[in-house]
Design an enzyme around this catalytic site. Structure first.
Site, PDB file in Angstrom:
ATOM      1  CE1 TYR A 114      -5.155   5.761  12.106  1.00  0.00           C
ATOM      2  CE2 TYR A 114      -6.819   7.478  11.782  1.00  0.00           C
ATOM      3  CZ  TYR A 114      -5.683   6.804  11.355  1.00  0.00           C
ATOM      4  OH  TYR A 114      -5.072   7.165  10.172  1.00  0.00           O
ATOM      5  CG  ASP A 151      -6.046  10.260   9.093  1.00  0.00           C
ATOM      6  OD1 ASP A 151      -6.938  11.086   8.801  1.00  0.00           O
ATOM      7  OD2 ASP A 151      -6.136   9.055   8.833  1.00  0.00           O
ATOM      8  NE  ARG A 176      -3.560  -0.454   2.795  1.00  0.00           N
ATOM      9  CZ  ARG A 176      -4.780  -0.022   2.521  1.00  0.00           C
ATOM     10  NH1 ARG A 176      -5.465  -0.586   1.545  1.00  0.00           N
ATOM     11  NH2 ARG A 176      -5.329   0.950   3.212  1.00  0.00           N
TER      12      ARG A 176
HETATM   13  N1  LIG Z   1      -4.854   4.682   3.303  1.00  0.00           N
HETATM   14  C1  LIG Z   1      -5.311   5.920   3.485  1.00  0.00           C
HETATM   15  O1  LIG Z   1      -6.158   6.414   2.714  1.00  0.00           O
HETATM   16  C2  LIG Z   1      -4.794   6.748   4.634  1.00  0.00           C
HETATM   17  C3  LIG Z   1      -5.548   7.855   5.056  1.00  0.00           C
HETATM   18  C4  LIG Z   1      -5.071   8.608   6.127  1.00  0.00           C
HETATM   19  C5  LIG Z   1      -3.872   8.283   6.743  1.00  0.00           C
HETATM   20  N2  LIG Z   1      -3.166   7.201   6.297  1.00  0.00           N
HETATM   21  C6  LIG Z   1      -1.893   6.893   6.987  1.00  0.00           C
HETATM   22  O2  LIG Z   1      -0.903   6.585   6.015  1.00  0.00           O
HETATM   23  C7  LIG Z   1      -0.090   5.495   6.451  1.00  0.00           C
HETATM   24  C8  LIG Z   1      -0.135   4.351   5.441  1.00  0.00           C
HETATM   25  O3  LIG Z   1      -1.496   3.998   5.207  1.00  0.00           O
HETATM   26  P1  LIG Z   1      -1.882   2.535   4.660  1.00  0.00           P
HETATM   27  O4  LIG Z   1      -3.349   2.535   4.480  1.00  0.00           O
HETATM   28  O5  LIG Z   1      -0.981   2.170   3.518  1.00  0.00           O
HETATM   29  O6  LIG Z   1      -1.484   1.658   5.961  1.00  0.00           O
HETATM   30  P2  LIG Z   1      -1.895   0.139   6.288  1.00  0.00           P
HETATM   31  O7  LIG Z   1      -1.877  -0.651   5.042  1.00  0.00           O
HETATM   32  O8  LIG Z   1      -3.172   0.125   7.081  1.00  0.00           O
HETATM   33  O9  LIG Z   1      -0.722  -0.271   7.288  1.00  0.00           O
HETATM   34  C9  LIG Z   1       0.641  -0.223   6.862  1.00  0.00           C
HETATM   35  C10 LIG Z   1       1.431  -1.285   7.560  1.00  0.00           C
HETATM   36  O10 LIG Z   1       1.525  -1.015   8.950  1.00  0.00           O
HETATM   37  C11 LIG Z   1       1.924  -2.210   9.581  1.00  0.00           C
HETATM   38  N3  LIG Z   1       1.264  -2.296  10.895  1.00  0.00           N
HETATM   39  C12 LIG Z   1      -0.061  -2.266  11.153  1.00  0.00           C
HETATM   40  N4  LIG Z   1      -0.292  -2.390  12.472  1.00  0.00           N
HETATM   41  C13 LIG Z   1       0.932  -2.496  13.052  1.00  0.00           C
HETATM   42  C14 LIG Z   1       1.377  -2.650  14.380  1.00  0.00           C
HETATM   43  N5  LIG Z   1       0.515  -2.766  15.393  1.00  0.00           N
HETATM   44  N6  LIG Z   1       2.713  -2.715  14.601  1.00  0.00           N
HETATM   45  C15 LIG Z   1       3.593  -2.644  13.578  1.00  0.00           C
HETATM   46  N7  LIG Z   1       3.233  -2.507  12.292  1.00  0.00           N
HETATM   47  C16 LIG Z   1       1.923  -2.423  12.046  1.00  0.00           C
HETATM   48  C17 LIG Z   1       1.470  -3.383   8.707  1.00  0.00           C
HETATM   49  O11 LIG Z   1       2.639  -4.131   8.338  1.00  0.00           O
HETATM   50  P3  LIG Z   1       2.548  -5.734   8.021  1.00  0.00           P
HETATM   51  O12 LIG Z   1       1.572  -5.855   6.892  1.00  0.00           O
HETATM   52  O13 LIG Z   1       3.930  -6.107   7.653  1.00  0.00           O
HETATM   53  O14 LIG Z   1       2.051  -6.396   9.274  1.00  0.00           O
HETATM   54  C18 LIG Z   1       0.823  -2.677   7.509  1.00  0.00           C
HETATM   55  O15 LIG Z   1       1.110  -3.283   6.279  1.00  0.00           O
HETATM   56  C19 LIG Z   1      -0.611   5.115   7.837  1.00  0.00           C
HETATM   57  O16 LIG Z   1       0.136   5.765   8.832  1.00  0.00           O
HETATM   58  C20 LIG Z   1      -2.038   5.632   7.833  1.00  0.00           C
HETATM   59  O17 LIG Z   1      -2.532   5.934   9.124  1.00  0.00           O
HETATM   60  C21 LIG Z   1      -3.595   6.434   5.265  1.00  0.00           C
END
Ligand SMILES: NC(=O)c1ccc[n+]([C@@H]2O[C@H](COP(=O)([O-])OP(=O)(O)OC[C@H]3O[C@@H](n4cnc5c(N)ncnc54)[C@H](OP(=O)(O)O)[C@@H]3O)[C@@H](O)[C@H]2O)c1
Length: 242
Positions: free
Chosen positions: A150, A137, A12
């Protein structure tokens, strides 16, 4: 060439950031459970440039995990100049249903780990004139119903960004990216009506892309820069209309 550690980088947004920064950085791909995806990404990057990527596993739950990851990452190529705190747990915690495990996981991954990783890497970052980019975020400022833990964790991460920007200056810059709706969460099904409602509130009338986030992280990580302690929303204007 500078070395970047990106947490949660196997898939992602983390993977998109890793691929983009790899153009002019060596990349440490941190992963927790996604070992296969992390190895595939490292193979892909090393095929482009030999010895330019490595994967490190860590659960990142405890301070000792953060310190071990920092030690292993700095040991790979003699230092880390860019830290991207991207790993994050995300799920609802409606009042009455939240428990200590959720508190520890949501506050742990979104706030505690970024702090202790930053602390452990601060000497190396300072030596290399480095920088930290935290993934915040837009809901750090405006709450999302049912997601108190969160949102509180991300609000803490924003203050961490500003406070460390002050404390680590002038050798290390610290900034954050605040994504809006980019990729729908994998752990939590977002029903079509909610998706339509969110889209209707985005002035640019679309979700963002992985590239929108990656190029903002690259912009903040690029040296020389006079940007420090800032949070850049990448949300199509959604924070104006939440
Ligand atoms: N996606 C969006 O639209 C969005 C919107 C607002 C903010 N964000 C922020 O942007 C960043 C990336 O977003 P994303 O959606 O790509 O993230 P994600 O896929 O939900 O999580 C990224 C990775 O974080 C690791 N992770 C999750 N829980 C964990 C824990 N308890 N300890 C250690 N590692 C952990 C996992 O690694 P493993 O798979 O290796 O376990 C996961 O693949 C995040 O900080 C998110 O809050 C994203």
């Amino acid at each position: 060439m500078r070395n970047a550690l990106i947490t949660g980088a196997a898939a992602r947004l983390g993977r998109a950031i890793a691929r983009d920064l790899h153009r002019d950085h060596r990349i440490v791909v941190h992963y927790r459970h996604s070992g296969q995806a992390a190895r595939e990404l490292v193979d892909e990057l090393n095929a482009i440039r030999p010895d330019s990527a490595a994967a490190l596993q860590s659960d990142l739950g405890a301070v000792a995990d953060c310190e071990r990851l920092a030690r292993e990452a700095t040991g790979l190529w003699g230092g880390i100049q860019v830290l991207v705190n991207n790993a994050s747990a995300f799920y609802p915690t409606p009042i009455g249903e939240a428990d200590e495990k959720a508190w520890d996981e949501l506050l742990g991954s979104n706030l505690k780990t970024p702090f202790f990783l930053s602390q452990a890497l601060a000497p190396s970052l300072a030596e290399g004139g480095g920088c930290i980019v935290n993934m915040a975020d837009i809901h750090a400022e405006r709450p999302m119903p049912g997601h108190t833990l969160y949102c509180a964790a991300k609000a803490g991460l924003v203050m961490l960004t500003k406070s460390l920007a002050l404390e680590l200056a002038p050798t290390v810059r610290v900034n954050a990216v605040a994504p809006g709706a980019i990729l729908w969460p994998e752990q939590e099904e977002v029903d079509p009506d909610t998706q339509r409602d969110i889209l209707a509130r985005i002035p640019l009338a679309r979700t963002g892309t992985e590239a929108d986030i990656a190029r903002t992280v690259r912009f903040l990580a690029a040296d020389p820069s006079y940007i420090n302690g800032q949070v850049i929303a990448v949300d199509g204007g959604r924070n104006l209309n939440i």
